[in-house]
Design a protein around this motif. Sequence first.
Motif, PDB file in Angstrom:
ATOM      1  N   GLY A 191      93.228  50.009   0.167  1.00  0.00           N
ATOM      2  CA  GLY A 191      93.181  48.714   0.841  1.00  0.00           C
ATOM      3  C   GLY A 191      91.962  48.521   1.725  1.00  0.00           C
ATOM      4  N   ARG A 192      90.980  49.425   1.613  1.00  0.00           N
ATOM      5  CA  ARG A 192      89.817  49.371   2.515  1.00  0.00           C
ATOM      6  C   ARG A 192      88.594  48.711   1.899  1.00  0.00           C
ATOM      7  NH1 ARG A 192      90.596  55.708   4.143  1.00  0.00           N
ATOM      8  NH2 ARG A 192      92.422  55.446   5.495  1.00  0.00           N
ATOM      9  N   VAL A 193      88.529  48.688   0.576  1.00  0.00           N
ATOM     10  CA  VAL A 193      87.350  48.132  -0.075  1.00  0.00           C
ATOM     11  C   VAL A 193      87.773  47.207  -1.205  1.00  0.00           C
ATOM     12  CG1 VAL A 193      85.913  50.135   0.452  1.00  0.00           C
ATOM     13  CG2 VAL A 193      87.163  50.057  -1.709  1.00  0.00           C
ATOM     14  N   TYR A 251      88.970  43.223  -7.420  1.00  0.00           N
ATOM     15  CA  TYR A 251      90.297  43.722  -7.058  1.00  0.00           C
ATOM     16  C   TYR A 251      90.303  44.132  -5.585  1.00  0.00           C
ATOM     17  CZ  TYR A 251      91.047  44.075 -12.109  1.00  0.00           C
ATOM     18  OH  TYR A 251      91.176  43.806 -13.452  1.00  0.00           O
ATOM     19  N   GLY A 252      91.496  44.149  -5.012  1.00  0.00           N
ATOM     20  CA  GLY A 252      91.624  44.603  -3.635  1.00  0.00           C
ATOM     21  C   GLY A 252      91.778  43.459  -2.659  1.00  0.00           C
ATOM     22  N   SER A 311      86.330  38.853   2.273  1.00  0.00           N
ATOM     23  CA  SER A 311      84.965  39.054   1.788  1.00  0.00           C
ATOM     24  C   SER A 311      84.133  39.945   2.708  1.00  0.00           C
ATOM     25  CB  SER A 311      84.255  37.705   1.619  1.00  0.00           C
ATOM     26  OG  SER A 311      84.168  37.033   2.859  1.00  0.00           O
ATOM     27  N   ARG A 312      84.655  40.243   3.896  1.00  0.00           N
ATOM     28  CA  ARG A 312      83.927  41.131   4.805  1.00  0.00           C
ATOM     29  C   ARG A 312      84.108  42.597   4.428  1.00  0.00           C
ATOM     30  NH1 ARG A 312      86.565  39.012  10.271  1.00  0.00           N
ATOM     31  NH2 ARG A 312      88.351  39.221   8.843  1.00  0.00           N
ATOM     32  N   ARG A 313      85.088  42.884   3.582  1.00  0.00           N
ATOM     33  CA  ARG A 313      85.282  44.276   3.139  1.00  0.00           C
ATOM     34  C   ARG A 313      84.177  44.675   2.168  1.00  0.00           C
ATOM     35  NH1 ARG A 313      90.528  46.258   4.188  1.00  0.00           N
ATOM     36  NH2 ARG A 313      91.301  45.063   5.976  1.00  0.00           N
ATOM     37  N   PRO A 314      83.736  45.925   2.200  1.00  0.00           N
ATOM     38  CA  PRO A 314      82.678  46.376   1.284  1.00  0.00           C
ATOM     39  C   PRO A 314      83.089  46.200  -0.169  1.00  0.00           C
ATOM     40  CG  PRO A 314      83.091  48.019   2.994  1.00  0.00           C
ATOM     41  CD  PRO A 314      84.190  47.005   3.104  1.00  0.00           C
TER      42      PRO A 314
END
Length: 420
Positions: free
Chosen positions: A236-238, A185-186, A190-193
Amino acid sequence: MFFKREKALVSKAKRIFIRTLVGMTGLLTFQTPAVAGEISHIELGDHEITMHFDGLVSVASGFTLAGPDRIAIDIKGASVRKGSAGGSGIVRHVRKGQFSPDTARIVLDLGRPAMIGSGRFAKNGKSLTLSLVETDRSKFAQLVKSGRKKFLPPVNYRAKPPRKQYSVRIPLPKAKPTVKLPKIYGPSDSRRPLVIIDAGHGGHDPGAISPHGGKREKDVTLALAKALRDELVKTGRVRVALTRESDRFLVLQERYGIARRMDADLFISVHADAAGNQEANGATVYTLAESASDREAARLAARENKSDIINGVNLGNTPDDVNSILIDLTQRQTMNLSADFAKLVLREGRGNMTFRNNSHRFASFVVLKAPDVPSILLESGYLTNETDVDFLTSKAGQDKLARSVANAVNVYFARQLAMR
């Protein structure tokens, strides 16, 4: 579990194949390997062991094992009754058992490092005597890696394995992972943790059951995991994934295995505790104990097939001593990061949640043993405490816990980004 399924598949295919042959011929004969000799008794001296057989055996071999120090002796074509006895001299303890249908195993638990010096069968093949020689720790470590030392009975007194009357060859499909990877989810970036949230228990394992309304831990943890997922997705950060989104059972290794297979950046296992004292209340955050980390590192480093990839490095391409260093450094870093995140959870949760005294603790929980994924186990409260149950099962309580942990996640990754 994978190997059990593969073995079951082979067994099933064999049964189908045999039934087909019976239908075609009406008769099918079998000849299974017969055990030629039983180990009748064992004589143990200070620096010698003699095993006596009531029949002929095929071959014997010995090898050295560490942690704890021991010598294993396999006798092919022999049987033995399971048992144990006290030792003598170098040997503290002797254990015996049937390793496989046609192989007996004798294990010598050592009081100090030792090796098999020489070995000889009697002229009639009815006994085997091995000498035991003390050695130093360095030599013993080399022996562990050196493999087996074989001993053959005289040719005229050697049991011959029975001829096979048939053989079955079954092609097996390529192994598939035991658990399907969950939905992410989110953000699609793919660069997000990636954060993996593991709702403890599930399926036939209900976990703790509250005396206050019969609430089950597996249901409470799933509700908390979903609340945390939704809170993290809102930022929206991870990216976020749940090891389970329904009432299903996962073995412990599968839970952190999902995190490793998905190359997760953080693993959070959610549980709810129980205690005999119904006054006990509050949350606790656990990270991996150092002793547990050491054992896991040793186990991983000693694997015969080092196909594991740690921090992007394939251990199959590096020497054993380098592997051990890489694993140790990786686990030390992972443990430090896990402890940092645990402190953030406690800091962000103050005022929103109740914590126990000494609320950051260390333990050997299996789900914390991924060597390269920072991990915590959050015991969210006590299902045996009525106040905790009300908090954990209410929408307001679940939201407070989710916001607290989500804030800790955001601060953790912000720090990681600043450090990079």
